[in-house]
Design an enzyme around this catalytic site. Structure first.
Site, PDB file in Angstrom:
ATOM      1  CG  PHE A 249     -17.191   6.990 -17.956  1.00  0.00           C
ATOM      2  CD1 PHE A 249     -16.959   5.765 -18.564  1.00  0.00           C
ATOM      3  CD2 PHE A 249     -16.787   7.157 -16.636  1.00  0.00           C
ATOM      4  CE1 PHE A 249     -16.338   4.732 -17.878  1.00  0.00           C
ATOM      5  CE2 PHE A 249     -16.171   6.132 -15.940  1.00  0.00           C
ATOM      6  CZ  PHE A 249     -15.960   4.915 -16.562  1.00  0.00           C
ATOM      7  N   GLY A 476      -8.274   4.627 -18.847  1.00  0.00           N
ATOM      8  CA  GLY A 476      -8.643   3.277 -18.429  1.00  0.00           C
ATOM      9  C   GLY A 476      -8.932   2.358 -19.604  1.00  0.00           C
ATOM     10  CB  ALA A 519      -8.081   2.077 -30.012  1.00  0.00           C
ATOM     11  CE  LYS A 661      -5.805 -10.268 -19.132  1.00  0.00           C
ATOM     12  NZ  LYS A 661      -4.503 -10.852 -18.744  1.00  0.00           N
ATOM     13  CD  GLN A 666     -12.634   0.317 -22.701  1.00  0.00           C
ATOM     14  OE1 GLN A 666     -13.345   1.160 -23.239  1.00  0.00           O
ATOM     15  NE2 GLN A 666     -12.144   0.494 -21.510  1.00  0.00           N
ATOM     16  N   GLY A 730     -14.464   0.825 -33.429  1.00  0.00           N
ATOM     17  CA  GLY A 730     -14.571   1.333 -32.053  1.00  0.00           C
ATOM     18  C   GLY A 730     -15.070   0.279 -31.077  1.00  0.00           C
ATOM     19  CD  GLU A 733     -18.430   6.673 -27.213  1.00  0.00           C
ATOM     20  OE1 GLU A 733     -17.663   6.654 -28.187  1.00  0.00           O
ATOM     21  OE2 GLU A 733     -19.184   7.616 -26.958  1.00  0.00           O
TER      22      GLU A 733
HETATM   23  N1  MCN Z   1      -9.620  -1.775 -28.468  1.00  0.00           N
HETATM   24  C1  MCN Z   1      -9.236  -2.955 -29.075  1.00  0.00           C
HETATM   25  N2  MCN Z   1      -9.510  -3.165 -30.395  1.00  0.00           N
HETATM   26  C2  MCN Z   1     -10.153  -2.227 -31.131  1.00  0.00           C
HETATM   27  C3  MCN Z   1     -10.527  -1.009 -30.537  1.00  0.00           C
HETATM   28  C4  MCN Z   1     -10.229  -0.812 -29.202  1.00  0.00           C
HETATM   29  O1  MCN Z   1      -8.659  -3.813 -28.418  1.00  0.00           O
HETATM   30  N3  MCN Z   1     -10.427  -2.472 -32.409  1.00  0.00           N
HETATM   31  C5  MCN Z   1      -9.439  -1.595 -27.019  1.00  0.00           C
HETATM   32  C6  MCN Z   1      -8.114  -0.942 -26.629  1.00  0.00           C
HETATM   33  O2  MCN Z   1      -7.712  -1.406 -25.364  1.00  0.00           O
HETATM   34  C7  MCN Z   1      -8.481   0.541 -26.553  1.00  0.00           C
HETATM   35  C8  MCN Z   1      -9.892   0.472 -26.004  1.00  0.00           C
HETATM   36  O3  MCN Z   1     -10.455  -0.732 -26.521  1.00  0.00           O
HETATM   37  O4  MCN Z   1      -7.618   1.227 -25.682  1.00  0.00           O
HETATM   38  C9  MCN Z   1     -10.801   1.667 -26.398  1.00  0.00           C
HETATM   39  O5  MCN Z   1     -10.602   2.011 -27.736  1.00  0.00           O
HETATM   40  P1  MCN Z   1     -11.618   2.943 -28.555  1.00  0.00           P
HETATM   41  O6  MCN Z   1     -12.870   2.215 -28.808  1.00  0.00           O
HETATM   42  O7  MCN Z   1     -10.864   3.497 -29.702  1.00  0.00           O
HETATM   43  O8  MCN Z   1     -11.994   4.127 -27.557  1.00  0.00           O
HETATM   44  P2  MCN Z   1     -11.069   5.338 -27.085  1.00  0.00           P
HETATM   45  O9  MCN Z   1      -9.707   4.871 -26.816  1.00  0.00           O
HETATM   46  O10 MCN Z   1     -11.292   6.502 -27.978  1.00  0.00           O
HETATM   47  O11 MCN Z   1     -11.675   5.617 -25.650  1.00  0.00           O
HETATM   48  C10 MCN Z   1     -12.780   6.454 -25.470  1.00  0.00           C
HETATM   49  C11 MCN Z   1     -14.018   5.677 -25.140  1.00  0.00           C
HETATM   50  C12 MCN Z   1     -15.101   6.611 -24.789  1.00  0.00           C
HETATM   51  S1  MCN Z   1     -15.534   7.733 -25.969  1.00  0.00           S
HETATM   52  C13 MCN Z   1     -15.681   6.608 -23.534  1.00  0.00           C
HETATM   53  S2  MCN Z   1     -16.965   7.667 -23.213  1.00  0.00           S
HETATM   54  C14 MCN Z   1     -15.191   5.693 -22.526  1.00  0.00           C
HETATM   55  C15 MCN Z   1     -14.523   4.503 -23.082  1.00  0.00           C
HETATM   56  O12 MCN Z   1     -13.705   4.743 -24.093  1.00  0.00           O
HETATM   57  N4  MCN Z   1     -14.797   6.122 -21.310  1.00  0.00           N
HETATM   58  C16 MCN Z   1     -14.096   5.271 -20.485  1.00  0.00           C
HETATM   59  N5  MCN Z   1     -14.082   3.575 -22.202  1.00  0.00           N
HETATM   60  C17 MCN Z   1     -13.740   3.958 -20.934  1.00  0.00           C
HETATM   61  N6  MCN Z   1     -13.072   3.106 -20.123  1.00  0.00           N
HETATM   62  C18 MCN Z   1     -12.686   3.525 -18.891  1.00  0.00           C
HETATM   63  N7  MCN Z   1     -12.015   2.654 -18.087  1.00  0.00           N
HETATM   64  N8  MCN Z   1     -12.945   4.790 -18.445  1.00  0.00           N
HETATM   65  C19 MCN Z   1     -13.637   5.670 -19.209  1.00  0.00           C
HETATM   66  O13 MCN Z   1     -13.856   6.894 -18.761  1.00  0.00           O
HETATM   67 MO1  MOS Z   2     -16.999   9.361 -24.985  1.00  0.00          MO
HETATM   68  S1  MOS Z   2     -18.829  10.004 -24.310  1.00  0.00           S
HETATM   69  O1  MOS Z   2     -17.275  10.001 -26.619  1.00  0.00           O
HETATM   70  O2  MOS Z   2     -15.945  10.537 -24.310  1.00  0.00           O
END
Ligand code: MCN
Ligand code: MOS
Length: 766
Positions: A249, A476, A519, A661, A666, A730, A733
């Site tokens: 997080f 996660g 992602a 899913k 998320q 994204g 968040e």
């Molecule tokens: N995804 C999708 N379609 C998109 C974008 C994303 O289906 N267009 C889905 C995917 O399963 C992808 C997930 O959402 O793996 C998250 O993608 P993204 O938004 O790119 O975020 P990040 O992979 O960069 O993950 C970081 C983000 C952040 S910054 C925080 S803070 C956070 C979060 O993700 N912390 C988490 N979600 C979390 N979820 C869990 N379980 N644990 C954390 O600590």
């Molecule tokens: Mo998320 S607070 O940008 O790791």
């Protein structure tokens, strides 16, 4: 056991094709995590492992006068007691922007105390229990100095202006003064903590001048850079390993002082050292979300059209570090206004430096503006949904650029329809069920599309299975799963035949997993690497004289379900394994990255080990953001003032979803965290001692299942190719942003009481 061994087929036919991007494949790492086969960082069993325990300051300000280690050193099993005097000095590392550091030594144990809970000593022993017992024998005396406990301390003052946060256009103050309707209110959010299930910790081990660190990490390459700089060894000599992470997080992106302590101890002892933070230490070992204060003033016409927004924000930072929580980020883009002014100060207090927590900036920013516009709605007697549509920003009001995509109107429409918003009665306190006052609230949220670079390696093995390697991570969110789908789709193989390997800094590089960017970046990189591998495979099949396709003289071939054939269907059809065997190749390997073609090695190092974000979300002709609208029902007990969230419908625009899913999961996670923020979470400071008192999960409340109703999430996104290679924006968040104001707005509708200080606890309602 590997993830692959544990894999079972998930999803059903109605869930789309799980072997493709956009299908609802279940988490491929799920079975390993729930059966215990997944090994977390500090679970590595290493020969000769020693255990380190931290000793922390009990005063918030002053100097360490003396540390008496005699009793601790005599305690059973003790190997080493470290103090600022005995720990060897390290080099100062550059910050996360890569700013060259000052040439001064760095000591991870403090002599000068900036906050209560700062690490001042450490004990290393044969067993964890011996280290805990001996740490209690370390006697630290202090020359205590006066402290500033928190933002509301009279000594805190107005703080330091952060000019780079100023955003202004038009004549905001004058337009506000002239507006027929004026709203002005202050909104506060407390210190909040990431509280991941897996506490921070690491195992460090040295082999000569090579350091291996098993540590949960949102940024292997950035943390490896810090360790390398601290110990003045080459970047390549540090290996960070983090295949599984129990949540971050935002809190696990940086190498922190406890890591330096453990790695120093390992070096001194020539043994692997494990250091795990206790739960209380996770409240002071690194920072949670900064406490914030904002005033939002809105000047409007009688028909609710905003004429001016004046916004002032303050957030806490520490005495020894700088954290700016960008409070004007949503304020400046959500609504159209001809006049705008936002400024921000930071106030130094004696706390650990705050850090990133899910949607830093956007989250508290939305609490201010999305509460204020609700207040305006009641003031002018317009429905809270309608007033948002009247002030809809058709383009980015700050950057003055077109939105790449903004399905917010669609989100409002879909959310309102599913929630049944039209049945809402306008008056506060007008809906009830027995002694429960019912309130319906709405709020919007947004998060920018942060873009950066990533690399991936794709390997097609002799048996036709595929490996994907990247030093990115899965804490996660679903990275393992979406990258398996991306490689499967690009190569034409089943996702079951793809093994994704993440979380090792020896793999192809990736930048920080923060700002919901991973992602979009990594699907792009894997798509590219897999495309290159496929080209090689098809090239071999066409041109190698031993290939069954050689005689066909085709100029292309297709791969589907792991089998190669000519697109016309004439000629042979063989599996990938059969083809590789026929041409005598053991494997095919290709790297792909999203860096510009002429990038140098130095560019690459910077791109992956710093956060100097190379691509702004307002680069070029477009402003890129995800959007959402939350519709929330609360039930407030009229006698006790207890608030329960009873229904949530959220409609969200994250562009194309790589896996609906997982994106839905998320979003729900973000909404749940938002419910915690609205109703439960608050770091309470004991002002006498400048210390967080509820530093455990019994007293720092996060939501449990019983706090959470059914949550319905609706995707309204459309592919956005200005935002990423495959059209996604994204997800991670976005959904937390706007939940707290939607709840506060619902509580006002239920009770007629406006709560502007989070969390909304019962004493604020009775
Ligand atoms: N995804 C999708 N379609 C998109 C974008 C994303 O289906 N267009 C889905 C995917 O399963 C992808 C997930 O959402 O793996 C998250 O993608 P993204 O938004 O790119 O975020 P990040 O992979 O960069 O993950 C970081 C983000 C952040 S910054 C925080 S803070 C956070 C979060 O993700 N912390 C988490 N979600 C979390 N979820 C869990 N379980 N644990 C954390 O600590
Ligand atoms: Mo998320 S607070 O940008 O790791």
């Amino acid at each position: 056991m590997t993830i692959h061994d544990l894999r079972t087929r998930h999803g059903d036919a109605s869930d789309g094709n799980a072997d493709q991007v956009g299908g609802r494949l279940s988490r491929v790492d799920g079975p390993a995590k729930i059966t215990g086969a997944a090994k977390y960082a500090v679970e590595q069993q290493l020969e000769g492992l020693a255990h380190a325990v931290l000793v922390e300051s009990t005063v918030p300000a002053g100097k360490v006068h003396a540390i008496d280690t005699a009793a601790a050193e005599r305690a059973p099993g003790v190997l080493l007691v470290l103090t600022p005097d005995t720990i060897p000095p390290l080099k100062t590392a550059s910050d996360w922007f890569g700013t060259p550091p000052p040439d001064v030594p760095y000591c991870p144990l403090a002599r000068d105390i900036a906050f209560s809970g700062q690490h001042v000593a450490a004990v290393v022993a044969e067993s964890f229990e011996q280290a805990v017992a001996a740490a209690a024998l370390v006697k630290v005396s202090y020359d205590e100095a006066p402290a500033i406990a928190d933002l509301s301390d009279a000594k805190a003052g107005d703080g330091i202006p952060i000019d780079m946060m100023t955003k202004e256009w038009g004549e905001a103050e004058a337009a506000f003064a002239a507006a027929p309707v004026r709203i002005c209110a202050a909104y506060n959010t407390p210190r909040e903590y990431q509280a991941p299930m897996e506490p921070h910790g690491l195992i460090a081990v040295w082999q000569g001048d090579r350091l291996t660190v098993w540590e949960p990490s949102q940024w292997l390459d950035g943390m490896a850079r810090t360790y390398a700089e601290w110990f003045a060894i080459p970047f390549e000599n540090v290996r960070l390993v983090s295949p599984y992470i129990g949540g971050g997080f935002g809190s696990k992106a940086l190498a922190l002082s406890h890591g330096a302590v453990a790695a120093s101890a390992a070096k001194m002892l020539g043994r692997p050292v494990r250091l795990v933070m206790s739960r209380p230490q996770t409240f002071t070992g690194y920072g949670g979300r900064a406490a914030t204060r904002q005033t939002v003033t809105l000047g409007a016409d009688r028909d609710g059209k905003i004429q001016s927004i004046v916004h002032r924000g303050v957030n806490e930072t520490s005495m020894d570090g700088m954290w700016v929580e960008p409070l004007g980020s949503v304020t400046s883009i959500m609504y159209a206004t001809p006049n705008f002014s936002s400024k921000q100060n930071v106030v130094r207090v004696n706390s650990v430096v705050p850090g990133a927590m899910r949607a830093p900036g956007e989250n508290p920013s939305a609490f201010g503006i999305e509460s204020a516009i609700d207040e305006l709605a009641y003031e002018v007697g317009i429905d809270p949904l309608e007033i948002r549509l009247r002030n809809y920003a058709e383009q980015d009001p700050h950057a003055r650029k077109a939105w790449s995509t903004r399905q917010l109107r669609e989100a409002f429409a879909a959310g309102a329809e599913t929630f049944g918003w039209s049945k809402r009665s306008a008056q506060p306190r007008s809906m009830r069920d027995g002694n429960q006052l019912i309130g319906w609230g709405v709020a919007a949220g947004t998060y920018p599309v942060r873009r950066a670079y990533g690399e991936a390696l794709v390997r097609i093995l002799a048996d036709g299975t595929v490996e994907v390697e990247s030093s990115s991570i899965d804490m996660g969110q679903g990275t393992y799963t979406i990258l398996a789908q991306t490689a499967a789709e690009s190569l034409g193989v089943p996702a079951d035949n793809v093994v994704v390997k993440l979380g090792d800094s020896r793999f192809a590089r990736a930048g920080v997993t923060g700002g919901s960017r991973l992602a979009g970046i990594m699907t792009g990189a894997v798509h590219k690497a897999a495309g290159a591998a496929l080209d090689q495979l098809v090239g071999l099949a066409i041109s190698d004289p031993r290939s069954p396709f050689h005689a066909l003289q085709a100029n292309t071939l297709v791969v589907s379900a792991g089998r190669i054939a000519s697109p016309r269907g004439d000629g042979p059809e063989v599996s990938i394994a059969e083809l590789l065997a026929s041409v005598g190749a053991d494997q095919i390997e290709a790297k792909g990255d999203t860096m510009p073609a002429n990038s140098t090695a130095e560019d690459r190092y910077k791109a992956y080990t710093t956060i100097a974000t190379p691509l702004s979300h307002t680069d070029g002709d477009y402003s890129r953001h995800s959007w959402c609208a939350h519709f929330i029902e609360v039930r407030v007990d009229e006698d006790f003032g207890t608030v329960r969230v009873s229904r949530v419908v959220s409609a969200l625009d994250s562009g194309r979803l790589y896996n609906p899913k997982l994106a839905e999961s998320q979003w729900k996670g973000g909404i749940i965290m938002g419910i915690g923020q609205a109703l439960l979470e608050e770091g309470i400071v004991d002002r006498r001692h400048g210390r967080i008192v509820n530093n455990n999960l019994a007293d720092y409340l996060v939501p449990t299942n019983a706090d959470i109703p059914d949550i319905e999430v609706i995707s309204v996104g459309i592919p956005d190719l200005h935002s990423s290679v495959l059209g996604g924006k994204g997800v991670g968040e976005l959904a937390i942003v706007g939940v707290a104001p939607a709840i506060a707005n619902a509580v006002f509708h239920a009770t007629g009481k406006r709560v502007r200080d989070l969390p909304i606890t019962l004493e604020k309602l009775i």
